[in-house]
Motif scaffolding. Structure first.
Motif, PDB file in Angstrom:
ATOM      1  N   LYS A   1     -12.576   3.487  30.347  1.00 48.86           N
ATOM      2  CA  LYS A   1     -13.090   2.544  31.349  1.00 48.86           C
ATOM      3  C   LYS A   1     -13.608   1.241  30.725  1.00 48.86           C
ATOM      4  N   VAL A   2     -14.119   1.321  29.487  1.00 48.30           N
ATOM      5  CA  VAL A   2     -14.738   0.123  28.906  1.00 48.30           C
ATOM      6  C   VAL A   2     -13.877  -0.512  27.813  1.00 48.30           C
TER       7      VAL A   2
ATOM      8  N   ARG B   1      -2.017  -4.062  22.031  1.00 51.26           N
ATOM      9  CA  ARG B   1      -2.139  -4.520  23.419  1.00 51.26           C
ATOM     10  C   ARG B   1      -0.919  -5.301  23.887  1.00 51.26           C
TER      11      ARG B   1
ATOM     12  N   TRP C   1      -6.451   2.626  25.928  1.00 51.62           N
ATOM     13  CA  TRP C   1      -6.544   1.653  27.019  1.00 51.62           C
ATOM     14  C   TRP C   1      -6.905   2.294  28.357  1.00 51.62           C
TER      15      TRP C   1
ATOM     16  N   TYR D   1      -6.589  -2.003  19.902  1.00 50.78           N
ATOM     17  CA  TYR D   1      -7.092  -3.314  20.330  1.00 50.78           C
ATOM     18  C   TYR D   1      -6.496  -4.416  19.453  1.00 50.78           C
TER      19      TYR D   1
ATOM     20  N   CYS E   1      -9.023   3.246  19.073  1.00 54.32           N
ATOM     21  CA  CYS E   1      -9.274   2.117  19.973  1.00 54.32           C
ATOM     22  C   CYS E   1      -9.197   0.792  19.232  1.00 54.32           C
TER      23      CYS E   1
ATOM     24  N   GLY F   1     -11.801  -2.755  25.694  1.00 53.06           N
ATOM     25  CA  GLY F   1     -11.421  -4.171  25.692  1.00 53.06           C
ATOM     26  C   GLY F   1     -12.279  -5.051  26.579  1.00 53.06           C
ATOM     27  N   THR F   2     -13.211  -4.454  27.312  1.00 50.31           N
ATOM     28  CA  THR F   2     -14.107  -5.267  28.139  1.00 50.31           C
ATOM     29  C   THR F   2     -15.521  -5.166  27.566  1.00 50.31           C
ATOM     30  N   ALA F   3     -16.227  -4.101  27.932  1.00 49.85           N
ATOM     31  CA  ALA F   3     -17.565  -3.918  27.360  1.00 49.85           C
ATOM     32  C   ALA F   3     -17.482  -3.457  25.905  1.00 49.85           C
ATOM     33  N   CYS F   4     -16.401  -2.776  25.552  1.00 48.09           N
ATOM     34  CA  CYS F   4     -16.269  -2.204  24.212  1.00 48.09           C
ATOM     35  C   CYS F   4     -15.162  -2.922  23.448  1.00 48.09           C
ATOM     36  N   THR F   5     -15.537  -3.669  22.428  1.00 48.06           N
ATOM     37  CA  THR F   5     -14.569  -4.384  21.589  1.00 48.06           C
ATOM     38  C   THR F   5     -14.965  -4.173  20.129  1.00 48.06           C
TER      39      THR F   5
END
Lengths: 83, 377
Positions: B332-333, B363, B329, B359, B355, B335-339
């Motif tokens: 930088k990316v 979380r 977590w 995820y 990750c 859960g936003t750009a990287c899922t």
């Protein structure tokens, strides 16, 4: 091979990198002993290399990784899920 | 279910948690690395970290076979898939790993024949069923999957199959552990060892960790109580001032490895002088290539692969995650750009990746613990 597609009951762990092991029961063995048809806990069939373990017979439980049996399990351990 | 329920028993877990709390030194911060991605998955899926004292930190290691593949090798696989008449086969997760020029799924959408298989033997069967095509297997994995590739190649050779090739990216687990131990930015107190790798290599290859680096190693099973007990065994060793290789997973792992597996690996593979690992850089003698006897099956000799080193995207911090320097977590990316649906880095692709595991499962737990801290303050 399509039979494997629903192995993961709740789709929460990785099956497709094949880095997950599972215990399977040997259902039949080819004449040369190199490959056997094995059943997973849900009864799905896969062809599995048996050449790395000795004294395998029909009904034996084996730990399978990416289509190869790495270990013969004591029979009562067949139900263990292993990764 | 027998041998499952016992190892997921909440009461036993709570009791073990208390025993762990009784052996830790509250003034010390412990960092324990689980080497295998399967353990990472278990830790997040079952909330194992929540049962440990706050000063015992689990650090996720480089043991997910998908996560450690560098982008350049994915591009090489895509280049092979785009060759005329080629069927590229791979494990499903590899289809979603981004290279510098997209994923194998993108290549498939653009017309390449890319197919998912569950084992190399499936790929060989495709080759035998399609003698007019050239079938390439994109091989990844540690010592647990390499024997399967080796046996498939031995079978292909014995049966005289001429249209089957392997693009080998098999890696070995010990060299990256040594690299991590030499890494100046990471201080570890002990290792949870990879249970199923040890069914092949045995416990012996891990002795150097105790002998040369003075760190405890406990070979562990994959149920939540297995991981918790292994953490307890490591903490006991630290409390006693011991450093040994212990086997928690005795119900499956013999102390010695599988000698037959060693023999087929030696027959089919040679060690590469060096191999690039995502996040860890080049590590000498850490990967396997096909031996000269199997050169006819070697996709790297058959096809012109670019072999270009591709830098990871700047935003992606998979390297730090793989070394345990940052938590998923903290990227930088994350859960936003990287899922998991749109991964930028490999750790978000495979569910064994730290990750993706975090995820999917971790979380909410973290939010809860942050909330508790806020309430307390």
């Amino acid at each position: 091979m399509q039979e494997n597609a629903h192995r993961d009951d709740d789709m929460t762990f990785c099956i497709t990198c094949s880095d997950a092991a599972e215990s399977m029961r040997v259902a039949s063995i080819q004449a040369d002993g190199s490959i056997g048809t094995c059943l997973d806990l849900l009864g799905h069939r896969s062809d599995v290399f048996l050449g790395l373990i000795s004294d395998v017979e029909v009904g034996a439980e084996v730990l399978v990784h990416a289509g190869v049996a790495l270990l013969k399990l004591p029979s009562e351990k067949h139900e263990a899920t292993s990764r | 279910m027998k041998f499952v329920d016992e190892f997921r028993n909440a009461e036993l877990g709570a009791a073990l948690s208390e025993r762990i709390a009784s052996v830790v030194d509250p003034a010390r911060h412990y960092k324990i690395m689980e080497v295998c991605g399967g353990h990472t998955h278990t830790i997040y899926r079952y909330g194992v970290a929540d049962l440990l004292p706050p000063n015992v930190e689990l650090v996720h290691g480089p043991g997910c076979p998908v996560c450690v593949i560098p982008m350049g090798r994915v591009d090489d696989a895509i280049a092979i898939a785009k060759q005329p008449n080629v069927v590229l086969t791979c494990f499903g997760d590899m289809m979603r790993v981004p290279g510098g020029t997209g994923t194998l799924t993108d290549a498939k959408a653009a017309g390449a024949d890319v197919r998912m298989v569950y084992s190399p033997l499936d790929a060989l069967r495709i080759a035998q069923a399609s003698p007019d095509r050239e079938v390439v297997f994109f091989a990844v994995g540690f010592e647990t999957t390499a024997p399967s590739t080796a046996l498939t190649l031995l079978r292909a050779k014995a049966e005289g199959v001429r249209n089957f090739f392997v693009f080998s990216n098999h890696v070995t687990i010990v060299p990256p552990i040594r690299a991590l131990l030499e890494s100046p930015d990471l201080r570890l107190d002990g290792f949870i060892g990879p249970g199923h790798v040890c069914t092949v290599v045995g416990a012996r290859p891990f002795r150097f960790i105790a002998a040369d680096y003075g760190k405890p190693v406990v070979i562990s099973g994959f149920e939540p109580l297995d991981v918790l007990q292994s953490a307890y065994m490591i903490l006991c060793q630290l409390a006693d001032g011991r450093c040994e290789v212990e086997n928690q997973y005795t119900r499956v792992v013999p102390t010695e490895g599988n000698l037959a597996a060693f023999r087929v690996l030696a027959q089919v593979f040679d060690l590469r002088p060096h191999f690039e690992w995502r996040g860890l850089g080049f590590i000498s003698q850490s990967a396997l290539k096909l031996s000269a006897d199997f050169a006819d099956f070697d996709a790297e000799l058959r096809y012109a692969v670019p072999g270009v080193r591709v830098a990871d995207p700047k935003a992606c911090q998979c390297g730090e995650v793989l070394k345990g320097v940052i938590k998923p977590w903290e990227c930088k990316v994350f859960g936003t750009a990287c899922t998991p649906e749109h991964p930028i880095g490999t750790c978000m692709v495979s569910s064994e990746g730290a990750c993706a595991a975090y995820y999917n499962f971790g979380r909410l737990t973290r939010r809860r613990s942050e909330h508790r801290v806020e309430l307390a303050s």
